[in-house]
Design a protein around this motif. Structure first.
Motif, mmCIF file in Angstrom:
data_model
loop_
_atom_site.group_PDB
_atom_site.id
_atom_site.type_symbol
_atom_site.label_atom_id
_atom_site.label_comp_id
_atom_site.label_asym_id
_atom_site.label_seq_id
_atom_site.Cartn_x
_atom_site.Cartn_y
_atom_site.Cartn_z
ATOM 1 N N TYR A 351 0.853 -1.245 0.077
ATOM 2 C CA TYR A 351 -0.236 -0.051 -0.001
ATOM 3 C C TYR A 351 1.017 1.358 -0.129
ATOM 4 C CZ TYR A 351 -3.626 3.129 1.252
ATOM 5 O OH TYR A 351 -4.568 4.190 1.226
ATOM 6 N N TYR A 352 1.833 1.206 0.754
ATOM 7 C CA TYR A 352 2.797 2.263 0.627
ATOM 8 C C TYR A 352 4.118 1.999 0.067
ATOM 9 C CZ TYR A 352 -0.183 4.383 4.475
ATOM 10 O OH TYR A 352 -1.324 4.966 5.022
ATOM 11 N N ARG A 353 3.951 0.915 -1.038
ATOM 12 C CA ARG A 353 4.954 0.542 -1.869
ATOM 13 C C ARG A 353 6.402 0.123 -1.211
ATOM 14 N NH1 ARG A 353 4.393 5.741 -5.894
ATOM 15 N NH2 ARG A 353 2.116 5.675 -5.758
ATOM 16 N N GLN A 354 6.454 -0.246 -0.133
ATOM 17 C CA GLN A 354 7.496 -0.814 0.785
ATOM 18 C C GLN A 354 7.858 -2.176 0.010
ATOM 19 O OE1 GLN A 354 5.772 -0.172 4.760
ATOM 20 N NE2 GLN A 354 7.784 0.769 5.143
ATOM 21 N N LYS A 355 6.855 -2.897 -0.406
ATOM 22 C CA LYS A 355 7.227 -4.180 -0.839
ATOM 23 C C LYS A 355 7.913 -4.162 -2.130
ATOM 24 C CE LYS A 355 4.291 -7.612 -0.070
ATOM 25 N NZ LYS A 355 3.126 -8.521 -0.037
ATOM 26 N N GLN A 356 7.838 -3.240 -2.897
ATOM 27 C CA GLN A 356 8.445 -2.893 -4.079
ATOM 28 C C GLN A 356 9.618 -2.102 -4.025
ATOM 29 O OE1 GLN A 356 5.417 -1.879 -3.273
ATOM 30 N NE2 GLN A 356 4.128 -1.598 -5.124
ATOM 31 N N THR A 357 10.231 -1.707 -2.822
ATOM 32 C CA THR A 357 11.252 -0.838 -2.583
ATOM 33 C C THR A 357 12.086 -1.540 -1.092
ATOM 34 O OG1 THR A 357 9.857 0.543 -1.409
ATOM 35 C CG2 THR A 357 10.616 1.444 -3.547
ATOM 36 N N ALA A 358 11.747 -1.069 0.008
ATOM 37 C CA ALA A 358 12.635 -1.311 1.128
ATOM 38 C C ALA A 358 12.440 -2.950 1.146
ATOM 39 C CB ALA A 358 11.847 -0.759 2.298
ATOM 40 N N PHE A 359 11.355 -3.713 1.232
ATOM 41 C CA PHE A 359 11.337 -5.268 1.552
ATOM 42 C C PHE A 359 11.346 -5.984 0.077
ATOM 43 C CE2 PHE A 359 9.330 -2.858 4.701
ATOM 44 C CZ PHE A 359 10.354 -3.015 5.683
ATOM 45 N N ILE A 360 11.813 -5.606 -0.905
ATOM 46 C CA ILE A 360 11.693 -6.028 -2.267
ATOM 47 C C ILE A 360 12.480 -7.536 -2.301
ATOM 48 C CG2 ILE A 360 13.780 -4.964 -3.502
ATOM 49 C CD1 ILE A 360 12.131 -4.553 -5.806
ATOM 50 N N ASN A 361 13.595 -7.729 -1.670
ATOM 51 C CA ASN A 361 14.236 -8.991 -1.990
ATOM 52 C C ASN A 361 14.268 -9.929 -0.796
ATOM 53 O OD1 ASN A 361 15.216 -8.040 -4.602
ATOM 54 N ND2 ASN A 361 16.814 -6.691 -3.649
ATOM 55 N N LEU A 362 13.258 -9.690 0.169
ATOM 56 C CA LEU A 362 13.294 -10.417 1.339
ATOM 57 C C LEU A 362 12.671 -11.709 0.924
ATOM 58 C CD1 LEU A 362 13.131 -7.625 4.171
ATOM 59 C CD2 LEU A 362 15.070 -8.710 3.036
ATOM 60 N N ASP A 363 13.206 -12.605 0.235
ATOM 61 C CA ASP A 363 12.462 -13.899 -0.035
ATOM 62 C C ASP A 363 13.228 -15.133 0.413
ATOM 63 O OD1 ASP A 363 14.462 -13.615 -1.697
ATOM 64 O OD2 ASP A 363 13.109 -13.659 -3.399
ATOM 65 N N SER A 364 13.867 -14.971 1.361
ATOM 66 C CA SER A 364 14.727 -15.983 1.915
ATOM 67 C C SER A 364 13.952 -16.720 3.018
ATOM 68 C CB SER A 364 16.398 -15.532 2.280
ATOM 69 O OG SER A 364 15.993 -14.726 3.220
#
Length: 628
Positions: A351-364
């Motif tokens: 909603y605040y585009r954090q998934k596309q920026t700050a937390f974009i590569n946290l898939d481990s």
């Protein structure tokens, strides 16, 4: 020209006809001068971006000159029907306009900004108030420009009858209007399609406000929000030659302190709420911490406040970070240093585009993400459960974001401490402002006790003495405190919307109170530096400072991707990238405490250059650093 026997009417008709041709000549002259912007700014990599540059150049400056003709020359033609006088005044006006355009191109080359009063203050020598030598030579060309305008004026006037035979007016008008309209439609499409080669050019020209219609398109179902978010996320596959973040690759220090880090972000929590009556638990905890009493968010907006908190960058970098999908340097470190990561947010991160920026590569496997619960109670419970599962041998980083304060909500059964509140609005109609503020304070009181549960869990599990706790907010909120009809957030840069609480509990550090101004860009470098986490200097990854080092700035940079705001000891100064005639009121100076307008004050050249350096530090070949 056909003479009708009516002297006044004939004179006016002839002047208006001359004005059309003179305006066309100045349109061509302005386009020639303004083409310099295309060489100064980043040249688009794609053919469509290059076509947009040329079309917008033609459309934008032809539109400005035409508007000036309608506003100035056309009405004056009826008031001063004396050809020589009117032509002379118009030549002076045109010379001034083109001169300002030439000056603006030079300012854009030096500072990546458009004309504003403070630039002239800097160009003026501080001791003798004279232009420095470089600009003295630059203004030598003004008389030649005046002579050129005189020659153009005379040439057109004496050949007006011959020129009137050419029926080119409608064709020329249609051509330039088509360029103007096409440019705005292309930008509207590019904004919805996240097409950076076009959207990156929005501040290239002065007085430029390219059309956007993302909200309008989404409202009527012409823009798929999920598809749009996916396009934003997919931009990480595209090249981005402008951004230079980080300056150098991450270099981990193997001898770093393996402390846990808990970062708590209470949305819209203003600084004055940290007191014994509203937040007794956090106030008590802050007495064991490094308490920063004059801390500011970098913006008055959720997205940008969250952004600077996680990246340590000025909010003006948001658009480029979003487009390039660069992950934050701090989380890159925690991931590579094998920290367990726990991300807990009541709001949906997208909603605040954090998934596309700050937390974009946290898939481990070492990352746990809990989001979109719409209940701070659930978010706190999930965080407490996660904290209880952490092993003593594995350090962790936890981000907790709560929204009860922003929504002024408390759970059912939570006792209200402040009256009247929202529930009493109907019966207390004369106290609406107080009722809203009390509901806000009630929600703050609830969050105070919710965070206290996390602290208790840390103590219960023996992790408190090995955990760094950072407590802050993305921005504040206002209840017409400035008495200028501003409410909530995003409406002004008053201290009520930008000043937020900050305290840092750091194991082994003695409690203290720091009264100097600080802001969100300082959080990342403070955490990484005092963990001895990386060998990189702060300048590699942040605009901020180490708060524990004591080298505080005398100014703070706030704002967004379109504007920047300089907060100083007594003033808040607002600028717009579009220049002196911007809609935001360029170089608007406000009193820091009251947010009332005050007379414009001079800013020292060195201080302003520091601000410009910060604005351009993480761009390759920043215009502000150009020497030639």
């Amino acid at each position: 020209m056909l003479e009708t026997g009516h002297h006044y009417r004939d004179q006016v008709s002839k002047i208006i006809s001359w004005g059309h041709w003179f305006s066309l000549a100045n349109i061509l002259l302005a386009i020639i001068v303004a083409s310099r912007y295309l060489f100064i700014a980043e040249w688009p990599e794609t053919m469509l971006g290059q076509v947009y540059s040329l079309i917008s150049l033609l459309g934008h400056f032809s539109f400005i000159i035409f508007i000036l003709y309608l506003v100035v020359i056309f009405p004056v033609s009826f008031l001063i029907p004396f050809p020589r006088t009117l032509r002379f005044l118009t030549v002076i006006f045109s010379t001034l306009g083109i001169s300002l355009l030439i000056i603006d191109t030079e300012i854009f080359k030096l500072y990546n900004l458009h004309i504003n009063p403070i630039i002239f203050e800097i160009l003026l020598g501080e001791s003798e108030q004279t232009l420095n030598s470089d600009w003295q030579s630059f203004f030598v060309f003004v008389p030649f420009l005046f002579l050129l305008e005189l020659l153009i004026s005379s040439f057109l006037w004496h050949r007006l009858r011959r020129l009137s035979r050419f029926k080119l007016g409608p064709i020329i008008a249609i051509f330039f209007f088509s360029c103007f309209l096409t440019g705005h439609l292309l930008h509207m499409w590019a904004d919805a399609a996240v097409y950076r080669p076009i959207t990156a050019q929005k501040a290239n020209f002065p007085l430029a406000y390219p059309m956007t219609a993302r909200t309008f398109l989404a409202k009527y179902g012409w823009l798929d929000k999920k598809a749009f978010d996916k396009r934003v996320s997919d931009t990480k596959k595209r090249s981005n030659s402008r951004l230079d973040y980080p300056k150098n690759p991450l270099v981990i220090n193997k001898e770093s302190q393996k402390l846990n880090v808990l970062l708590v972000n209470i949305s819209t929590l203003r600084a004055d709420m940290l007191n014994d009556s509203v937040m007794p638990e956090m106030t008590k905890l802050s007495q064991q911490a490094q308490l920063f009493t004059h801390h500011f968010s970098t913006s008055n907006d959720n997205i940008l406040g969250n952004f600077s908190m996680m990246y340590g960058l000025a909010s003006q970098y948001w658009d480029d970070i979003q487009t390039s999908a660069k992950s934050p340097f701090m989380l890159d470190y925690f991931t590579q240093a094998n920290y367990n990561l726990g991300i807990f947010s009541t709001d949906d991160l997208a909603y605040y585009r954090q998934k596309q920026t700050a937390f974009i590569n946290l898939d481990s496997a070492q990352t746990t993400i809990f989001e979109g619960s719409n209940s701070d109670n659930k978010t706190i419970d999930a965080t407490i459960k996660w904290l209880g599962e952490q092993q003593d041998t594995q350090p962790w980083f936890t981000y907790v974001s709560l929204n009860s304060v922003q929504n002024m909500k408390t759970p059912n059964g939570f006792p209200a401490m402040f009256y009247p509140n929202i529930q009493d609005l109907n019966s207390q109609a004369n106290n609406r402002q107080l009722a809203l503020f009390n509901s806000y304070r009630n929600s703050v009181s609830y969050v105070d006790k919710a965070i206290a549960k996390l602290v208790y869990k840390l103590k219960q599990t023996g992790q408190f003495d090995n955990t760094v706790i950072v407590f802050t907010s993305n921005h504040g909120t206002e209840f017409n405190d400035s008495e200028n009809h501003t409410w909530g957030y995003g409406s002004s840069y008053s201290i009520y919307q930008t000043q937020v609480p900050l305290f840092i509990v750091w194991p082994g550090k003695e409690p203290s109170v720091i009264e100097q101004d600080t802001n969100h860009t300082d959080l990342v470098p403070t955490i990484l530096t005092n963990l001895s986490a990386v060998k990189n200097p702060i300048s590699d990854y942040s605009n901020g400072i180490d708060l524990f080092a004591g080298n505080f700035k005398t100014w703070q940079l706030l704002g967004d991707e379109n504007n920047f705001v300089i907060l100083q000891e007594d003033t808040i100064t607002l600028f717009s990238y579009q220049g002196i005639f911007s809609r935001q009121g360029n170089h608007d100076v406000r009193n820091r405490s009251t947010y009332k307008s005050v007379p414009r004050t001079a800013m020292h050249e060195a201080k302003f250059n520091q601000v410009l350096s910060e604005l351009n530090h993480f761009y390759k070949a920043a215009p502000a650093q150009t020497d030639d």
